[in-house]
Scaffold this active site. Structure first.
Site, short mmCIF file in Angstrom:
data_model
loop_
_atom_site.label_atom_id
_atom_site.label_comp_id
_atom_site.label_asym_id
_atom_site.label_seq_id
_atom_site.Cartn_x
_atom_site.Cartn_y
_atom_site.Cartn_z
N HIS A 20 -27.31 23.89 17.54
CA HIS A 20 -26.62 24.92 16.74
C HIS A 20 -25.23 24.41 16.38
O HIS A 20 -24.25 24.70 17.07
CB HIS A 20 -26.55 26.23 17.53
CG HIS A 20 -26.08 27.40 16.73
ND1 HIS A 20 -26.60 28.66 16.85
CD2 HIS A 20 -25.12 27.51 15.77
CE1 HIS A 20 -25.99 29.49 16.02
NE2 HIS A 20 -25.07 28.80 15.35
N GLU A 208 -25.21 38.86 17.93
CA GLU A 208 -23.90 38.23 18.04
C GLU A 208 -22.86 39.27 17.63
O GLU A 208 -22.11 39.77 18.44
CB GLU A 208 -23.86 36.99 17.13
CG GLU A 208 -22.52 36.29 17.09
CD GLU A 208 -22.42 35.25 15.96
OE1 GLU A 208 -23.24 35.28 15.02
OE2 GLU A 208 -21.48 34.43 16.01
#
Ligand SMILES: [Zn+2]
Length: 347
Positions: A20, A208
């Site tokens: 990521h 998130e």
């Protein structure tokens, strides 16, 4: 050498897997300065660049502040040569931090906007540059093509179709990123389901800046096998159970979460609670240049600030490799090589 330096050396010596890391958040400040100075472009004054493109200690820890850096960075994608150079340097910087396998996310729409390039041509430039840089730096690199929630689903559909046509050029997955605080993913679900049905892997930023239900939606409706961040999943035990049952992997990025206000301080990060809940977590960078970090530094935070034992960190590196989007035989080879090197790494 100070005690701190010697510890960072330990983390630097570990072979790493970064699943990521965004191209657009990984640009070297020195290169941006050079571009700003050398071209006749109305780019930001080089003196103010750090505060425009990197999170500063005095910045508010908010999503708008974090995303504002990407808006400035879009102004730099002025030529094929610049895009190629930026891609090569991201791979070079990952290799310098002993990343042996990198899945680099990139956002074609972001790269086309400033100079009106086509989505297909910027994707070809990034694919070719990443491949060359991977060979030169002896690191394995695959690509994940990303779309943003806050942009038109029609653009995401186009990008996903182009990604499907470029699987032989190193594209192994498609992803959804962007402003989760203000934009849902419903309109993107058919696009990602179609990609999944055609054999493309899916990773979705969720849980998130939004709640645990976004993680459920990503797994069930968008067919995500991995979740970018997902740290708010613990708010809903039923979603934790779903992720465990499905074997969903979580790409956790500690500093990024503190800089966008997901956690008030690194010390409050639920990394270890996610692990204790039986979730398949591993550590990644997100946007190393915007955040001013390396993966070695993130490993150190996990161990020295959050109390992850080194042996657990090593296991997590192997878990990241298991969750990667390489073909089975390539993944086996990566795991064998990682096991051998991690065994040699003291203590
Ligand atoms: Zn991200």
């Amino acid at each position: 050498m100070t005690r701190l330096d010697s510890h960072l050396d330990l983390y630097q010596s570990l072979p790493k897997v970064d699943l990521h890391r965004h191209l657009e958040g990984s640009l070297r400040l020195s290169t941006l300065r050079e571009i700003a100075r050398s071209r006749e472009y109305p780019l930001p004054d080089t003196g103010s660049l750090p505060s425009l493109v990197q999170v500063q200690p005095q910045d508010p820890p908010t999503v708008p502040n974090f995303l504002s850096k990407f808006q400035i960075l879009r102004q730099f994608y002025r030529s094929p040569q610049i895009i190629q150079r930026l891609t090569e340097e991201v791979v070079e910087d990952a290799a310098a931090d002993n990343v042996v396998y990198l899945e680099l996310h990139f956002t074609p729409v972001a790269l086309t906007r400033q100079s009106g390039f086509s989505l297909a041509e910027v994707m070809d430039w990034v694919c070719a540059s990443a491949r060359e840089a991977a060979t030169r730096n002896q690191v394995t690199v695959r690509l994940i093509v990303s779309a943003n929630r806050h942009e038109e689903p029609m653009l995401a559909a186009e990008v996903v179709d182009l990604a499907l046509e470029r699987r032989r050029q190193g594209i192994v997955g498609v992803g959804l990123a962007g402003n989760e605080a203000d934009f849902g993913a419903e309109a993107f679900a058919p696009i990602f389901r179609r990609a999944h049905a055609r054999g493309m892997q899916v990773t979705i930023h969720a849980g998130e800046w939004g709640g645990a239900d976004n993680v459920r939606q990503a797994i069930t409706d968008l067919k995500a096998s991995r979740i970018g961040h997902g740290v708010r999943i613990l708010e809903e035990p039923v979603v934790v159970a779903l992720a465990r049952e499905m074997g969903t992997a979580f790409e956790v990025c500690l500093t990024s979460n503190a800089q966008t206000g997901v956690v008030a301080r690194i010390e409050d990060h639920p990394l270890m609670a996610m692990l204790e809940a039986g979730l398949d977590i591993s550590l990644h960078t997100d946007d190393p240049a915007i955040s001013g970090i390396t993966l070695s530094g993130e490993y150190r935070l996990a161990c020295e600030t959050l109390g992850m034992p080194l042996a657990t960190l090593k296991e997590r590196i192997l878990c990241a490799a298991r969750a990667c989007y390489l073909e089975a035989s390539e993944k086996d080879a990566l795991l064998t090589s990682l096991r051998a090197t991690l065994d040699e790494t003291s203590p």
